[in-house]
Design an enzyme around this catalytic site. Structure first.
Site, PDB file in Angstrom:
ATOM      1  N   GLN A  44     -13.126   6.792  -7.790  1.00 54.99           N
ATOM      2  CA  GLN A  44     -12.033   6.406  -8.682  1.00 54.99           C
ATOM      3  C   GLN A  44     -12.543   6.067 -10.085  1.00 54.99           C
ATOM      4  O   GLN A  44     -11.855   6.311 -11.070  1.00 54.99           O
ATOM      5  CB  GLN A  44     -11.301   5.199  -8.065  1.00 54.99           C
ATOM      6  N   LYS A  61     -12.922   9.451 -11.814  1.00 51.96           N
ATOM      7  CA  LYS A  61     -11.600  10.073 -11.915  1.00 51.96           C
ATOM      8  C   LYS A  61     -10.794   9.408 -13.016  1.00 51.96           C
ATOM      9  O   LYS A  61     -10.218  10.072 -13.885  1.00 51.96           O
ATOM     10  CB  LYS A  61     -10.885   9.913 -10.569  1.00 51.96           C
ATOM     11  N   ASP A  98      -1.958   5.034  -1.380  1.00 58.11           N
ATOM     12  CA  ASP A  98      -2.896   6.064  -0.939  1.00 58.11           C
ATOM     13  C   ASP A  98      -2.389   6.435   0.460  1.00 58.11           C
ATOM     14  O   ASP A  98      -1.206   6.183   0.765  1.00 58.11           O
ATOM     15  CB  ASP A  98      -4.348   5.521  -0.940  1.00 58.11           C
ATOM     16  N   LYS A 105      -8.375  -0.079 -11.106  1.00 56.02           N
ATOM     17  CA  LYS A 105      -7.177   0.695 -10.781  1.00 56.02           C
ATOM     18  C   LYS A 105      -7.488   1.625  -9.641  1.00 56.02           C
ATOM     19  O   LYS A 105      -8.489   2.349  -9.680  1.00 56.02           O
ATOM     20  CB  LYS A 105      -6.739   1.513 -12.018  1.00 56.02           C
ATOM     21  N   LYS A 148     -10.460   0.157  -5.317  1.00 60.13           N
ATOM     22  CA  LYS A 148      -9.746   0.710  -4.163  1.00 60.13           C
ATOM     23  C   LYS A 148      -9.642  -0.369  -3.112  1.00 60.13           C
ATOM     24  O   LYS A 148     -10.448  -1.296  -3.077  1.00 60.13           O
ATOM     25  CB  LYS A 148     -10.526   1.899  -3.587  1.00 60.13           C
ATOM     26  N   ASN A 182       2.568  13.003   0.988  1.00 55.83           N
ATOM     27  CA  ASN A 182       3.040  13.023  -0.398  1.00 55.83           C
ATOM     28  C   ASN A 182       2.324  14.064  -1.260  1.00 55.83           C
ATOM     29  O   ASN A 182       2.961  14.835  -1.987  1.00 55.83           O
ATOM     30  CB  ASN A 182       2.862  11.608  -0.978  1.00 55.83           C
ATOM     31  N   SER A 186       0.142   6.818 -12.788  1.00 59.44           N
ATOM     32  CA  SER A 186       0.164   5.365 -12.611  1.00 59.44           C
ATOM     33  C   SER A 186      -0.104   4.670 -13.943  1.00 59.44           C
ATOM     34  O   SER A 186       0.513   3.653 -14.276  1.00 59.44           O
ATOM     35  CB  SER A 186      -0.897   4.916 -11.600  1.00 59.44           C
TER      36      SER A 186
HETATM   37  N1  GLU Z   1      -4.676   6.720  -4.444  1.00 55.43           N
HETATM   38  C1  GLU Z   1      -4.541   7.593  -5.571  1.00 55.43           C
HETATM   39  C2  GLU Z   1      -5.872   8.183  -5.937  1.00 55.43           C
HETATM   40  O1  GLU Z   1      -6.645   8.477  -5.063  1.00 55.43           O
HETATM   41  C3  GLU Z   1      -3.782   6.958  -6.723  1.00 55.43           C
HETATM   42  C4  GLU Z   1      -4.290   5.654  -7.224  1.00 55.43           C
HETATM   43  C5  GLU Z   1      -3.382   4.985  -8.255  1.00 55.43           C
HETATM   44  O2  GLU Z   1      -2.327   5.518  -8.587  1.00 55.43           O
HETATM   45  O3  GLU Z   1      -3.781   3.922  -8.706  1.00 55.43           O
HETATM   46  O4  GLU Z   1      -6.191   8.430  -7.074  1.00 55.43           O
END
Ligand code: GLU
Length: 445
Positions: free
Chosen positions: A111, A114, A166, A90, A126, A241, A377
């Site tokens: 990610q 996170k 992103d 994800k 990613k 955003n 998400s």
């Molecule tokens: N690009 C966002 C991040 O850096 C969101 C990624 C997502 O919603 O999958 O976490």
């Protein structure tokens, strides 16, 4: 850094030459992980770190497309499927000329941790492209997205890999990508992408979530000093955003956001940024901050220079990686800074983080502070899986609970490992242990 981890770091750096942002992200995490390996020798025996630093799969592909004049362009597409211990890969897609494998890997690596911190069942990945959307027509964007998905579709799926937005990828791009995925696969598979439009499977609060979540995290940090956003003077970088919704949330809590930036410079608006005008200029017209300054009496635009020259008590870096260096951090500290929460991914350099921590500034690292976007998400995936859609209030409530939960986990983990108030240590260890346990449980894969 713990000497047992140095050899692993050296191998990772040597094996991935030239990927300096990936190196930076890896080193930053490794610096927190020494004490974990004292308590968990099984992580060393299982070579968890070696495995974690090697993506499960990396896809690089050609993206040919034609511009409105019929000229052929070729860009490079990426999807790094980093870790699926906790769920399907994800993470977002970034369309920006700076994108190369090292950027995608730093983002994918961050990610993993996170997403683990959100407590949701999502792994880390990613992707993106070195395509530059700036100045491109809607038709050009659509053709690019269709070409990109014509390769990507075979690698993704609601149980496999779930991309989102992103930098350079928002609702418009997700729409074109989803349409092409549906056309190729003949499946209305809502859960394959997040950040969709509300009428076709998207979640309320997803557009606001990253910026709102960053402010919620910052608010939790401020509480530890008996403070709140009320009366704070806030400086934000970026005007996309994340920045727009961080500004809106901070001001709704009583702060005055006096500055934000884009790649050409920054605006100062002492009365507090007019969010409706900013959103009109940046999101509807896809214009520049000079347009904002021209239409907003009392504001002024500063070309070039750094938004971090503006005095503030709270700084929210919401633009991009390494946008805030040691000198900028020192300047902010000398101007009376209290707290920093990162809305962007890795916006502070390692020396900036040291400056903040040595000065006793409250510092919320991106992998914790900006996790609200990906968490929402995951809420979108949950709604898709149950063919349901939740109200704004309910979804915002869930986001708030998740962000407070992330804060609490970071704070408790930092305490547990003898580094109270160090949210970098808390986020890195908290995310890592969860992923490492799952990796060991699932065997050598
Ligand atoms: N690009 C966002 C991040 O850096 C969101 C990624 C997502 O919603 O999958 O976490």
């Amino acid at each position: 850094m713990d000497s047992r981890l140095e050899a692993v770091r050296d191998t990772v750096l040597a094996r991935n030459p030239g990927e300096k942002e990936f190196h930076q992200a890896v080193i930053e995490v490794f610096e927190s992980l020494g004490p974990v390996h004292d308590r968990h020798p099984e992580f060393l025996e299982g070579a968890v770190l070696e495995r974690l630093c090697e993506p499960e799969r990396q896809i690089i592909f050609r993206v040919p497309w034609t511009d409105d004049a019929g000229r052929v362009h070729v860009n490079r597409g990426f999807r790094v499927e980093f870790n699926s211990a906790l769920g399907p890969y994800k993470g977002g897609l970034r369309f920006h000329p700076s994108v190369y494998l090292g950027i995608v890997k730093f983002l994918g690596f961050e990610q993993i941790f996170k997403n683990a911190l959100t407590g949701m069942p999502i792994g880390g990945g990613k992707g993106g492209s070195d395509f530059d959307p700036r100045g491109r027509s809607d038709a050009e964007i659509m053709r690019f997205c269709q070409s990109f998905m014509t390769e990507l579709y075979r690698h993704i799926g609601e149980y496999t890999d779930v991309p989102a937005g992103d930098i350079g990828v928002g609702g418009r791009e997700i729409g074109y990508l989803f349409g092409q995925y549906k056309r190729i696969t003949n499946r209305y598979e809502s859960g394959v992408l997040t950040g969709k439009g509300i009428s076709w499977g998207g979640s309320l609060v997803r557009p606001e979530a990253t910026g709102y979540g960053t402010v919620i995290f910052a608010q939790e940090m401020l509480k530890t000093r008996g403070l709140s956003f009320d009366g704070q003077r806030v400086v934000v970088s970026g005007s996309g955003n994340v920045a727009i919704h961080a500004i809106a949330k901070a001001q709704s809590l009583g702060a005055t956001v006096v500055a934000c930036s884009d790649s050409a410079g920054y605006i100062v608006d002492e009365a507090g940024i007019d969010v409706a005008l900013l959103s009109q200029v940046k999101e509807v017209e896809r214009g520049r901050l000079t347009d904002y300054a021209a239409r907003r009496p009392g504001s002024n635009h500063v070309a070039g220079d750094s938004v971090w020259d503006v005095t503030g008590t709270v700084a929210l870096p919401c633009a991009t990686q390494n946008e805030l260096d040691g000198d900028a951090a020192a300047k902010l500290v000398s101007n009376g800074l209290i707290a920093v929460a990162e809305g962007a991914n890795m916006p502070s350099t390692r020396s900036a983080v040291s400056v903040f921590q040595e000065a006793g500034i409250l510092f919320g690292p991106g992998k914790a502070a900006n996790a609200g976007g990906v968490a929402t998400s995951a809420l979108e995936m949950q709604q898709n899986a149950s063919r349901d859609s939740w109200s704004f209030e309910h979804t915002e409530q869930r986001l708030t609970e998740i962000m407070v939960g992330i804060y609490d986990r970071c704070a408790a983990t930092a305490d547990e490992y003898g580094a109270p108030g160090n949210y970098v240590v808390g986020a890195n260890i908290g995310g890592f242990v969860k992923v490492a346990d799952a990796m060991l449980a699932q065997g050598l894969i």
